[in-house]
Design a protein around this motif. Structure first.
Motif, PDB file in Angstrom:
ATOM      1  N   GLN A 166       5.738   3.369   1.337  1.00 49.32           N
ATOM      2  CA  GLN A 166       5.743   3.504  -0.120  1.00 49.32           C
ATOM      3  C   GLN A 166       5.092   4.850  -0.418  1.00 49.32           C
ATOM      4  O   GLN A 166       4.010   5.127   0.114  1.00 49.32           O
ATOM      5  CB  GLN A 166       4.870   2.426  -0.758  1.00 49.32           C
TER       6      GLN A 166
ATOM      7  N   ALA B  19     -11.935   5.424  -6.433  1.00 46.31           N
ATOM      8  CA  ALA B  19     -10.923   4.386  -6.163  1.00 46.31           C
ATOM      9  C   ALA B  19     -11.137   3.723  -4.808  1.00 46.31           C
ATOM     10  O   ALA B  19     -10.397   2.801  -4.455  1.00 46.31           O
ATOM     11  CB  ALA B  19      -9.523   5.007  -6.234  1.00 46.31           C
TER      12      ALA B  19
ATOM     13  N   MET C 107       0.845  -1.196   0.000  1.00 44.67           N
ATOM     14  CA  MET C 107       0.000   0.000   0.000  1.00 44.67           C
ATOM     15  C   MET C 107       0.887   1.256   0.000  1.00 44.67           C
ATOM     16  O   MET C 107       1.931   1.271   0.625  1.00 44.67           O
ATOM     17  CB  MET C 107      -0.883   0.043   1.264  1.00 44.67           C
TER      18      MET C 107
ATOM     19  N   VAL D 275     -10.638   5.090  -1.839  1.00 40.92           N
ATOM     20  CA  VAL D 275      -9.612   5.505  -0.858  1.00 40.92           C
ATOM     21  C   VAL D 275     -10.300   6.393   0.183  1.00 40.92           C
ATOM     22  O   VAL D 275     -10.944   7.383  -0.167  1.00 40.92           O
ATOM     23  CB  VAL D 275      -8.457   6.278  -1.556  1.00 40.92           C
TER      24      VAL D 275
ATOM     25  N   GLU E  42      -5.212   4.260 -10.572  1.00 39.02           N
ATOM     26  CA  GLU E  42      -5.265   2.909 -11.157  1.00 39.02           C
ATOM     27  C   GLU E  42      -3.932   2.169 -11.010  1.00 39.02           C
ATOM     28  O   GLU E  42      -3.901   0.975 -10.738  1.00 39.02           O
ATOM     29  CB  GLU E  42      -5.576   3.000 -12.654  1.00 39.02           C
ATOM     30  N   GLU E  43      -2.846   2.916 -11.200  1.00 39.42           N
ATOM     31  CA  GLU E  43      -1.521   2.268 -11.254  1.00 39.42           C
ATOM     32  C   GLU E  43      -0.928   1.975  -9.877  1.00 39.42           C
ATOM     33  O   GLU E  43       0.104   1.329  -9.785  1.00 39.42           O
ATOM     34  CB  GLU E  43      -0.549   3.157 -12.039  1.00 39.42           C
ATOM     35  N   ASN E  44      -1.556   2.483  -8.834  1.00 40.94           N
ATOM     36  CA  ASN E  44      -0.970   2.331  -7.503  1.00 40.94           C
ATOM     37  C   ASN E  44      -2.027   1.884  -6.497  1.00 40.94           C
ATOM     38  O   ASN E  44      -3.201   2.211  -6.644  1.00 40.94           O
ATOM     39  CB  ASN E  44      -0.369   3.673  -7.056  1.00 40.94           C
ATOM     40  N   ASP E  45      -1.560   1.175  -5.493  1.00 42.48           N
ATOM     41  CA  ASP E  45      -2.454   0.688  -4.451  1.00 42.48           C
ATOM     42  C   ASP E  45      -2.404   1.703  -3.296  1.00 42.48           C
ATOM     43  O   ASP E  45      -1.602   1.560  -2.372  1.00 42.48           O
ATOM     44  CB  ASP E  45      -1.935  -0.692  -4.016  1.00 42.48           C
ATOM     45  N   ILE E  46      -3.244   2.713  -3.403  1.00 41.62           N
ATOM     46  CA  ILE E  46      -3.130   3.842  -2.475  1.00 41.62           C
ATOM     47  C   ILE E  46      -4.071   3.647  -1.285  1.00 41.62           C
ATOM     48  O   ILE E  46      -5.258   3.375  -1.466  1.00 41.62           O
ATOM     49  CB  ILE E  46      -3.449   5.158  -3.224  1.00 41.62           C
ATOM     50  N   ASP E  47      -3.531   3.797  -0.065  1.00 40.86           N
ATOM     51  CA  ASP E  47      -4.406   3.627   1.102  1.00 40.86           C
ATOM     52  C   ASP E  47      -4.675   4.935   1.832  1.00 40.86           C
ATOM     53  O   ASP E  47      -5.488   4.980   2.750  1.00 40.86           O
ATOM     54  CB  ASP E  47      -3.870   2.546   2.060  1.00 40.86           C
TER      55      ASP E  47
END
Ligand SMILES: NC(=O)c1ccc[n+]([C@@H]2O[C@H](COP(=O)([O-])OP(=O)(O)OC[C@H]3O[C@@H](n4cnc5c(N)ncnc54)[C@H](O)[C@@H]3O)[C@@H](O)[C@H]2O)c1
Ligand SMILES: O=c1ccn([C@@H]2O[C@H](COP(=O)(O)OP(=O)(O)O[C@H]3O[C@H](CO)[C@@H](O)[C@H](O)[C@H]3O)[C@@H](O)[C@H]2O)c(=O)[nH]1
Length: 328
Positions: free
Chosen positions: A26, A106, A1, A108, A62-67
């Motif tokens: 990250q 998304a 994440m 989030v 879309e390109e990242n797993d953002i929390d």
């Protein structure tokens, strides 16, 4: 994440990115480089682009797993906002709407937001706490208050939890010497005073000496940029632990007048720093001093570098080593 940092190539954002990287997070950074610097981003995955560009921002999500998101990107100059309020509504309010819509899409649900002491306007009493009235005296502060309120409605409707951090006046630089303050044009008091000490300006303009303060000049609460960065980490932690949405002031609790800032800078730099009294700047409240009791109690935050001399010294080290900022 990953944590998405908007405006992460800017002054405070780059210090927050450094603090996140030090914690092993990250980090994904979005900045249009309007004020930011690519070299200020010490790590993470960098995207150059604008929050108001829907396709671009959708791609980042879309390109990242953002929390979680830490949202610094904005225009933030009191004087400029009084001359061009439309710029502030467009970038700050509309930009934040674009970001919240993408977060909602998304899924989030955490945001730490850069708010400001400018949301209070002319305070009825100091130190100011978070329950005091908010009647901004400038368009910048008004847009920040609108952004805070917009985020709250996205919480009510969509469960996007927030921590709004109302910072007072950020100053100083990272202790590594790698990053510091470099705005173009510069309009903030501390770096301008230090530019005089560097011989880059002849004198510092003092905007008004007829305010109802002891020496007639405006009083502000200066807070070290790395102390601000630390507060973002704590705020994110609070949201990850499912804490409620909240608003916190971040200041040292000490007020210094413009003349005192110049005096302290004379001591730190050993330069006479000539000053010229000029007209007041539109939109400036006379006194802004924070009570940060709530952040201390609920976030466990405490400024580590709260004396003005230490803050100016830290800024001076950066400016002396980097007289042209990030320009080689
Ligand atoms: N500097 C202070 O004393 C202070 C005090 C209180 C609050 N704040 C708030 O903290 C935040 C950061 O302040 P700063 O002093 O670091 O400012 P800054 O201008 O150095 O940083 C803002 C960054 O956001 C970027 N940006 C602006 N609009 C963008 C957009 N539409 N899309 C993508 N990137 C965009 C800029 O290029 C810049 O790098 C701002 O939101 C400001 O309102 C600053
Ligand atoms: O050349 C100058 C520049 C500033 N000032 C004065 O110095 C004080 C501080 O000004 P500045 O450094 O421009 O900061 P503020 O206008 O107080 O605003 C900063 O601090 C706010 C929080 O208090 C943030 O929201 C803003 O984004 C940030 O720019 C004010 O009284 C100014 O009038 C001068 O006298 N001469």
């Amino acid at each position: 994440m990953a944590v998405l940092v908007t405006g992460g190539a800017g002054y405070i954002g780059s210090h927050a990115v450094a603090a996140l990287l030090e914690k092993g997070e990250q980090v994904v950074i979005v900045d249009n480089l309007y004020q930011g610097h690519r070299d200020a981003v010490l790590g993470g995955k960098f995207y150059e682009g604008d929050l108001r560009d829907g396709d671009f921002l959708a791609k980042v999500f879309e390109e990242n797993d953002i929390d979680g998101v830490i949202h610094f990107a904005a225009n933030s100059l009191v004087g400029e906002s009084m001359k061009d309020p439309g710029k502030y509504y467009h970038n700050n309010v509309y930009g934040t709407l674009c970001l919240l819509e993408q977060m909602q899409k998304a899924g989030v649900s955490r945001i730490v937001f850069s708010s400001t002491a400018a949301t209070y306007g002319e305070p009825e009493r100091v130190p100011i706490d978070e329950y005091d009235r908010t009647v901004p005296t400038n368009a910048y502060g008004e847009t920040k208050l609108s952004m805070e309120k917009m985020i709250r409605w996205f919480d009510v409707a969509h469960g996007i939890k927030f921590v709004s951090l109302r910072y007072f006046n950020a100053a100083g630089a990272h202790e590594s010497g790698k990053i510091g303050e470099d705005h173009s044009p510069e309009s903030h008091l501390v770096p301008l005073v230090l530019q005089v000490a560097l011989g880059q300006r002849e004198f510092i303009s003092v905007f008004g000496d007829d305010y109802a303060t002891e020496d007639g000049t405006c009083i502000r609460d200066y807070i070290h940029v790395s102390d601000l960065a630390d507060a973002h980490i704590l705020a994110l932690e609070r949201l990850r632990q499912r804490g409620d949405s909240a608003i916190y002031n971040l200041g040292s609790g000490n007020g210094y007048s413009v003349k005192q800032v110049i005096d302290v800078s004379r001591e730190v730099t050993g330069h006479p720093i000539p000053a010229k009294i000029e007209a007041r700047r539109a939109g400036d409240p006379a006194v802004l001093i924070a009570s940060s009791e709530r952040a201390r109690k609920e976030l466990g935050w405490a400024p580590k570098r709260d004396k003005l001399e230490a803050i100016v010294k830290s800024a001076w080290e950066w400016h002396r080593a980097n007289p042209n900022g990030y320009k080689k």
